[in-house]
Scaffold this motif. Structure first.
Motif, PDB file in Angstrom:
ATOM      1  N   GLU A 161     -29.276  53.154 -66.710  1.00 51.78           N
ATOM      2  CA  GLU A 161     -28.465  53.767 -65.651  1.00 51.78           C
ATOM      3  C   GLU A 161     -27.262  52.892 -65.297  1.00 51.78           C
ATOM      4  N   LEU A 162     -27.505  51.606 -65.162  1.00 49.78           N
ATOM      5  CA  LEU A 162     -26.414  50.691 -64.816  1.00 49.78           C
ATOM      6  C   LEU A 162     -25.411  50.575 -65.954  1.00 49.78           C
ATOM      7  N   GLU A 163     -25.885  50.543 -67.186  1.00 54.83           N
ATOM      8  CA  GLU A 163     -24.981  50.455 -68.333  1.00 54.83           C
ATOM      9  C   GLU A 163     -24.085  51.687 -68.415  1.00 54.83           C
ATOM     10  N   ALA A 164     -24.627  52.854 -68.093  1.00 56.12           N
ATOM     11  CA  ALA A 164     -23.824  54.083 -68.110  1.00 56.12           C
ATOM     12  C   ALA A 164     -22.727  54.034 -67.031  1.00 56.12           C
ATOM     13  N   GLN A 165     -23.057  53.543 -65.860  1.00 53.53           N
ATOM     14  CA  GLN A 165     -22.062  53.437 -64.785  1.00 53.53           C
ATOM     15  C   GLN A 165     -20.966  52.437 -65.155  1.00 53.53           C
ATOM     16  N   ILE A 166     -21.343  51.350 -65.799  1.00 51.63           N
ATOM     17  CA  ILE A 166     -20.348  50.355 -66.218  1.00 51.63           C
ATOM     18  C   ILE A 166     -19.401  50.942 -67.258  1.00 51.63           C
ATOM     19  N   GLU A 167     -19.942  51.709 -68.187  1.00 50.21           N
ATOM     20  CA  GLU A 167     -19.099  52.324 -69.219  1.00 50.21           C
ATOM     21  C   GLU A 167     -18.145  53.349 -68.606  1.00 50.21           C
ATOM     22  N   VAL A 168     -18.614  54.108 -67.622  1.00 51.71           N
ATOM     23  CA  VAL A 168     -17.741  55.065 -66.928  1.00 51.71           C
ATOM     24  C   VAL A 168     -16.619  54.343 -66.202  1.00 51.71           C
ATOM     25  N   LEU A 169     -16.933  53.231 -65.588  1.00 52.52           N
ATOM     26  CA  LEU A 169     -15.898  52.462 -64.888  1.00 52.52           C
ATOM     27  C   LEU A 169     -14.836  51.955 -65.855  1.00 52.52           C
ATOM     28  N   ARG A 170     -15.238  51.435 -66.978  1.00 53.00           N
ATOM     29  CA  ARG A 170     -14.261  50.932 -67.945  1.00 53.00           C
ATOM     30  C   ARG A 170     -13.372  52.044 -68.484  1.00 53.00           C
ATOM     31  N   ASP A 171     -13.962  53.206 -68.724  1.00 47.69           N
ATOM     32  CA  ASP A 171     -13.167  54.327 -69.192  1.00 47.69           C
ATOM     33  C   ASP A 171     -12.199  54.804 -68.098  1.00 47.69           C
ATOM     34  N   THR A 172     -12.671  54.825 -66.854  1.00 48.72           N
ATOM     35  CA  THR A 172     -11.808  55.227 -65.737  1.00 48.72           C
ATOM     36  C   THR A 172     -10.650  54.248 -65.567  1.00 48.72           C
ATOM     37  N   LYS A 173     -10.925  52.989 -65.733  1.00 47.09           N
ATOM     38  CA  LYS A 173      -9.870  51.981 -65.594  1.00 47.09           C
ATOM     39  C   LYS A 173      -8.803  52.160 -66.678  1.00 47.09           C
ATOM     40  N   ARG A 174      -9.207  52.448 -67.899  1.00 44.30           N
ATOM     41  CA  ARG A 174      -8.233  52.679 -68.966  1.00 44.30           C
ATOM     42  C   ARG A 174      -7.343  53.888 -68.655  1.00 44.30           C
ATOM     43  N   LYS A 175      -7.929  54.953 -68.147  1.00 44.31           N
ATOM     44  CA  LYS A 175      -7.144  56.148 -67.822  1.00 44.31           C
ATOM     45  C   LYS A 175      -6.210  55.908 -66.638  1.00 44.31           C
ATOM     46  N   TYR A 176      -6.682  55.169 -65.635  1.00 50.17           N
ATOM     47  CA  TYR A 176      -5.833  54.880 -64.482  1.00 50.17           C
ATOM     48  C   TYR A 176      -4.688  53.945 -64.862  1.00 50.17           C
ATOM     49  N   GLU A 177      -4.957  53.053 -65.796  1.00 50.80           N
ATOM     50  CA  GLU A 177      -3.873  52.197 -66.286  1.00 50.80           C
ATOM     51  C   GLU A 177      -2.792  53.011 -66.984  1.00 50.80           C
ATOM     52  N   ASN A 178      -3.186  54.058 -67.676  1.00 50.12           N
ATOM     53  CA  ASN A 178      -2.209  54.933 -68.319  1.00 50.12           C
ATOM     54  C   ASN A 178      -1.401  55.694 -67.263  1.00 50.12           C
ATOM     55  N   VAL A 179      -2.082  56.172 -66.195  1.00 53.62           N
ATOM     56  CA  VAL A 179      -1.371  56.839 -65.093  1.00 53.62           C
ATOM     57  C   VAL A 179      -0.380  55.876 -64.437  1.00 53.62           C
ATOM     58  N   LEU A 180      -0.795  54.644 -64.250  1.00 55.57           N
ATOM     59  CA  LEU A 180       0.079  53.649 -63.637  1.00 55.57           C
ATOM     60  C   LEU A 180       1.300  53.375 -64.512  1.00 55.57           C
ATOM     61  N   ARG A 181       1.096  53.287 -65.807  1.00 57.51           N
ATOM     62  CA  ARG A 181       2.217  53.043 -66.725  1.00 57.51           C
ATOM     63  C   ARG A 181       3.224  54.189 -66.702  1.00 57.51           C
ATOM     64  N   LEU A 182       2.730  55.435 -66.710  1.00 56.22           N
ATOM     65  CA  LEU A 182       3.622  56.594 -66.678  1.00 56.22           C
ATOM     66  C   LEU A 182       4.335  56.714 -65.332  1.00 56.22           C
ATOM     67  N   ALA A 183       3.637  56.404 -64.244  1.00 52.85           N
ATOM     68  CA  ALA A 183       4.272  56.475 -62.922  1.00 52.85           C
ATOM     69  C   ALA A 183       5.382  55.429 -62.787  1.00 52.85           C
ATOM     70  N   ARG A 184       5.190  54.270 -63.358  1.00 51.37           N
ATOM     71  CA  ARG A 184       6.243  53.249 -63.338  1.00 51.37           C
ATOM     72  C   ARG A 184       7.439  53.683 -64.189  1.00 51.37           C
ATOM     73  N   ALA A 185       7.155  54.294 -65.319  1.00 51.58           N
ATOM     74  CA  ALA A 185       8.250  54.796 -66.151  1.00 51.58           C
ATOM     75  C   ALA A 185       9.038  55.871 -65.405  1.00 51.58           C
ATOM     76  N   LEU A 186       8.328  56.796 -64.711  1.00 54.11           N
ATOM     77  CA  LEU A 186       9.003  57.817 -63.912  1.00 54.11           C
ATOM     78  C   LEU A 186       9.856  57.189 -62.819  1.00 54.11           C
ATOM     79  N   THR A 187       9.343  56.154 -62.187  1.00 52.43           N
ATOM     80  CA  THR A 187      10.097  55.466 -61.130  1.00 52.43           C
ATOM     81  C   THR A 187      11.378  54.856 -61.691  1.00 52.43           C
ATOM     82  N   ASN A 188      11.285  54.221 -62.841  1.00 54.32           N
ATOM     83  CA  ASN A 188      12.482  53.598 -63.433  1.00 54.32           C
ATOM     84  C   ASN A 188      13.521  54.649 -63.823  1.00 54.32           C
ATOM     85  N   HIS A 189      13.069  55.726 -64.450  1.00 51.21           N
ATOM     86  CA  HIS A 189      14.011  56.771 -64.857  1.00 51.21           C
ATOM     87  C   HIS A 189      14.629  57.466 -63.641  1.00 51.21           C
TER      88      HIS A 189
END
Length: 382
Positions: free
Chosen positions: A166-194
């Motif tokens: 159960e704990l390993e599954a939650q940890i894997e979900v967190l890592r996947d969520t962090k990767r997706k949020y990092e992509n959102v952050l990168r695109l939002a910064r690009a939008l801000t610059n443009h």
């Protein structure tokens, strides 16, 4: 040198009369001369011995029983040897054992002793630090060896591994969520610059239209309309930039601080799990061996270390579970607010609804920076 001086002190020239009688001996003068000789000797040996040697001389007196006296008359040229056994009076006696009772080194020996004690204390302290470092390196090396052995065994499928599904599954979900949020952050910064570049272009275009409206009377109205439109778009764009920057800042805090802190705890938990399995495997291996006195001592030591690692592993597992729960709650709360802000601000801007855009920023307590606030002051530039 002491023997030569004492030989001079033991041989004294005493005047006698023409009849060969010694007459009245100048006892005070002989005592004074002996005292001076002994005092000079004390200055060479050490000032700490002076008083005691002088007292020795005054008590003993000059010893003439072991010497010969060279006599000379008052004006006569004859010299003779007179036996001193017939002379009555005080004598100078040299006490050879007295010098042996007082060391010549004096203060120097005590100073040498104190310096030796301090140097020995410093050496003991240095030796203690070296022993502690050596013991720490020894423990670290043993722990690293066991963990490396366990990791290789797990990788090749030879060793057992403690797993909390159960704990390993939650940890894997967190890592996947962090990767997706990092992509959102990168695109939002690009939008801000443009978008920032577009706002700056609109600002420059509006200034150009306003300048041309002054210099082109036949197109004054047309240039004036476009100048006002660009200035309004520039103002609304700066308001939207404030909302987007607030969105980017919140996402950055969530991803790079809150999630990263939880992942650091997870990393500590995984290291503790590896150490726990390593000491568990070591204890199982020892338990399968012989049961003599040496082996039992090793088993007891391994049991204690295993218990320490088990407590550490369970404590960190509890910490990870609690942090994952609070992180999920915090993530939902933050993202609900930020996504609503982003949607309302973008919609109001492209709808041209300036009032709605300003109301959205007030609703989410977003404060706009005054123009030129990001630029350093004149004092900071110097």
């Amino acid at each position: 040198m002491t023997d030569s001086i004492m030989s001079k002190a033991a041989t004294m020239e005493i005047p006698i009369n023409s009849n060969g009688d010694t007459g009245t001996l100048p006892e005070d003068d002989s005592l004074e001369q002996a005292a001076k000789l002994q005092w000079n000797l004390d200055e060479k040996v050490g000032s700490s011995r002076g008083t005691r040697d002088l007292q020795q001389v005054m008590v003993s007196g000059p010893n003439l029983n072991e010497t010969s006296i060279v006599s000379g008359g008052y004006g006569g040229t004859a010299e003779g040897i007179i036996p001193t056994s017939s002379i009555k009076g005080p004598a100078v006696r040299y006490n050879s054992e007295f010098n042996k009772r007082i060391p010549v080194s004096g203060i120097g020996s005590s100073m040498h002793h104190s310096s030796s004690s301090s140097s020995m204390t410093a050496e003991e302290a240095t030796r203690g630090v070296a022993v502690e470092k050596l013991e720490f390196v020894k423990k670290w090396g043993l722990n690293t060896y066991k963990c490396t052995k366990q990791m290789i065994s797990e990788r090749f499928g030879r060793g057992s591994r403690t797993v909390d599904l159960e704990l390993e599954a939650q940890i894997e979900v967190l890592r996947d969520t962090k990767r997706k949020y990092e992509n959102v952050l990168r695109l939002a910064r690009a939008l801000t610059n443009h978008f920032y570049s577009m706002v700056q272009t609109q600002h420059a275009l509006g200034d150009t239209f306003a300048d041309l409206s002054q210099k082109s009377p036949e197109l004054r109205d047309e240039f004036g309309y476009n100048a006002e439109t660009q200035k309004l778009l520039c103002k609304n764009g700066e308001t939207l930039l404030g909302a987007i920057n607030f969105f980017v800042s919140s996402i950055n805090t969530l991803v790079n601080k809150t999630m990263e802190d939880t992942l650091m705890t997870i990393k500590m938990y995984e290291n503790a799990r590896l150490e726990y399995d390593a000491y568990r495997a070591d204890l199982e291996e020892l338990s399968l061996g012989p049961r003599d006195a040496v082996a039992m001592a090793r088993i007891d030591s391994a049991q204690q270390q295993y218990q320490v690692q088990k407590d550490k592993y369970e404590r960190l597992r509890s910490d990870v579970t609690i942090k994952l729960k609070f992180l999920e709650e915090n993530k939902v709360k933050v993202m609900h607010k930020q996504l609503l802000l982003f949607h309302n601000a973008i919609s109001a801007y492209f709808a041209g609804n300036q009032q709605q855009l300003e109301q959205t920023l007030k609703q989410f307590n977003v404060k706009l920076k005054p123009p030129g606030a990001d630029k350093p002051s004149w004092l900071e530039e110097q």
